[in-house]
Design a protein around this motif. Structure first.
Motif, mmCIF file in Angstrom:
data_model
loop_
_atom_site.group_PDB
_atom_site.id
_atom_site.type_symbol
_atom_site.label_atom_id
_atom_site.label_comp_id
_atom_site.label_asym_id
_atom_site.label_seq_id
_atom_site.Cartn_x
_atom_site.Cartn_y
_atom_site.Cartn_z
ATOM 1 N N UNK A 2 0.813 -1.212 0.000
ATOM 2 C CA UNK A 2 0.000 0.000 0.000
ATOM 3 C C UNK A 2 0.851 1.269 0.000
ATOM 4 N N UNK A 3 2.130 1.128 0.322
ATOM 5 C CA UNK A 3 3.018 2.285 0.436
ATOM 6 C C UNK A 3 4.124 2.208 -0.617
ATOM 7 N N UNK A 4 4.536 3.360 -1.071
ATOM 8 C CA UNK A 4 5.733 3.443 -1.903
ATOM 9 C C UNK A 4 6.601 4.584 -1.372
ATOM 10 N N UNK A 5 7.877 4.453 -1.567
ATOM 11 C CA UNK A 5 8.827 5.430 -1.035
ATOM 12 C C UNK A 5 9.759 5.909 -2.132
ATOM 13 N N UNK A 6 10.015 7.192 -2.140
ATOM 14 C CA UNK A 6 11.020 7.754 -3.045
ATOM 15 C C UNK A 6 11.809 8.807 -2.273
ATOM 16 N N UNK A 7 13.118 8.806 -2.455
ATOM 17 C CA UNK A 7 13.985 9.745 -1.734
ATOM 18 C C UNK A 7 14.781 10.557 -2.732
ATOM 19 N N UNK A 8 14.782 11.876 -2.529
ATOM 20 C CA UNK A 8 15.522 12.776 -3.399
ATOM 21 C C UNK A 8 16.116 13.888 -2.550
ATOM 22 N N UNK A 9 17.426 14.071 -2.667
ATOM 23 C CA UNK A 9 18.128 15.125 -1.930
ATOM 24 C C UNK A 9 17.844 15.084 -0.428
ATOM 25 N N UNK A 10 17.790 13.878 0.126
ATOM 26 C CA UNK A 10 17.620 13.728 1.564
ATOM 27 C C UNK A 10 16.189 13.768 2.049
ATOM 28 N N UNK A 11 15.249 14.050 1.172
ATOM 29 C CA UNK A 11 13.829 14.115 1.557
ATOM 30 C C UNK A 11 13.123 12.869 1.033
ATOM 31 N N UNK A 12 12.600 12.063 1.951
ATOM 32 C CA UNK A 12 11.895 10.841 1.578
ATOM 33 C C UNK A 12 10.390 11.106 1.570
ATOM 34 N N UNK A 13 9.731 10.637 0.552
ATOM 35 C CA UNK A 13 8.267 10.708 0.474
ATOM 36 C C UNK A 13 7.707 9.301 0.648
ATOM 37 N N UNK A 14 6.905 9.118 1.673
ATOM 38 C CA UNK A 14 6.195 7.861 1.881
ATOM 39 C C UNK A 14 4.754 8.113 1.466
#
Length: 251
Positions: A2-14
């Motif tokens: 149900x969750x996906x994660x992406x990290x860019x420049x130290x900021x992770x989006x869950x």
């Protein structure tokens, strides 16, 4: 998943997505606990944004799953819920909740478990558990809301809007509809630029000061809710919910 994660420049989006209303179930709670623990431990993570897909943030617990609860299995489920909420509270890096639309029941608790709550101007929150014949839901909100406000929303089932929660300090920012993403990203960027070790130690220290035994209080709520499960009152609450009518209680 149900969750996906992406990290860019130290900021992770869950990002959570479970249509149609983003309701949580046991599997989603387990996944949430795991993903916050893993993401928070990653060296490159400086900040986490929790967001959802759809018109609302999180629509509470899956009612079909809750309807099947008994005194025998309820405590186990609540432990799963509590573990997910505490995984957010205890995450080693700051967590920002991006709230659009509604945050109902556990959705409100998950938002309040985050370190910053940024909501659009139409966002509303509620804790309707009492109307479903249970009492769990208020323990994790006690640190953020005045007692009488908490009583009111729990006992009446009324919504409370983001601008009012902002006045109580439970919501960090309220912004116009089209400005939510910019405000969330702006806050995350500011946190990302702070010294990482100082940020982590500040969060750990501050949580210890503010926690007020939330986990113990949550377990106490579970014990009281167990008394309601299987009673005629609880059964009438669930029938009324599914039949979309007002519940009728005998004296």
């Amino acid at each position: 998943m149900y969750f996906r994660t992406e990290t860019k420049n130290g900021i992770a989006r869950i990002v959570f997505e479970r249509p149609p209303v983003n309701a949580m179930n046991a599997e989603a709670y387990r996944e949430m606990a795991r993903i916050f623990d893993e993401t928070g431990r990653q060296k490159e993570t400086r900040c986490i944004i929790l967001e959802t897909v759809g018109k609302g943030f999180i629509g509470g617990n899956d009612v079909d799953e809750i309807a099947a609860h008994t005194r025998e299995n309820h405590s186990e489920y609540q432990e799963i819920v509590g573990s997910a909420v505490m995984a957010i509270r205890n995450c080693s890096v700051p967590v920002i909740a991006r709230v659009q639309g509604y945050a109902i029941g556990s959705g409100m608790l998950i938002a309040l478990a985050c370190d910053l709550v940024i909501a659009n101007e139409r966002a509303w929150f509620s804790l309707p558990e009492v109307s479903l014949g249970v009492i769990a839901g208020s323990s994790f909100a006690m640190n953020d809301l005045p007692e009488k406000v908490l009583y009111n929303i729990c006992l009446t089932g009324d919504r409370i809007y983001a601008d009012e929660l902002y006045r109580y300090g439970a919501v960090t920012q309220v912004c116009p509809l089209g400005d939510l993403d910019r405000r969330v990203q702006q806050a995350a960027e500011k946190i990302r630029r702070q010294p990482p070790k100082a940020v982590k130690l500040f969060k750990e220290c501050t949580r210890r000061c503010y926690d007020h035994r939330s986990e113990d209080l949550f377990r106490m709520e579970t014990t009281y809710t167990d008394e309601l499960l299987g009673t005629p009152e609880r059964e009438e609450c669930m029938r009324a919910f599914y039949e979309k009518r007002e519940a009728v209680f005998e004296d």
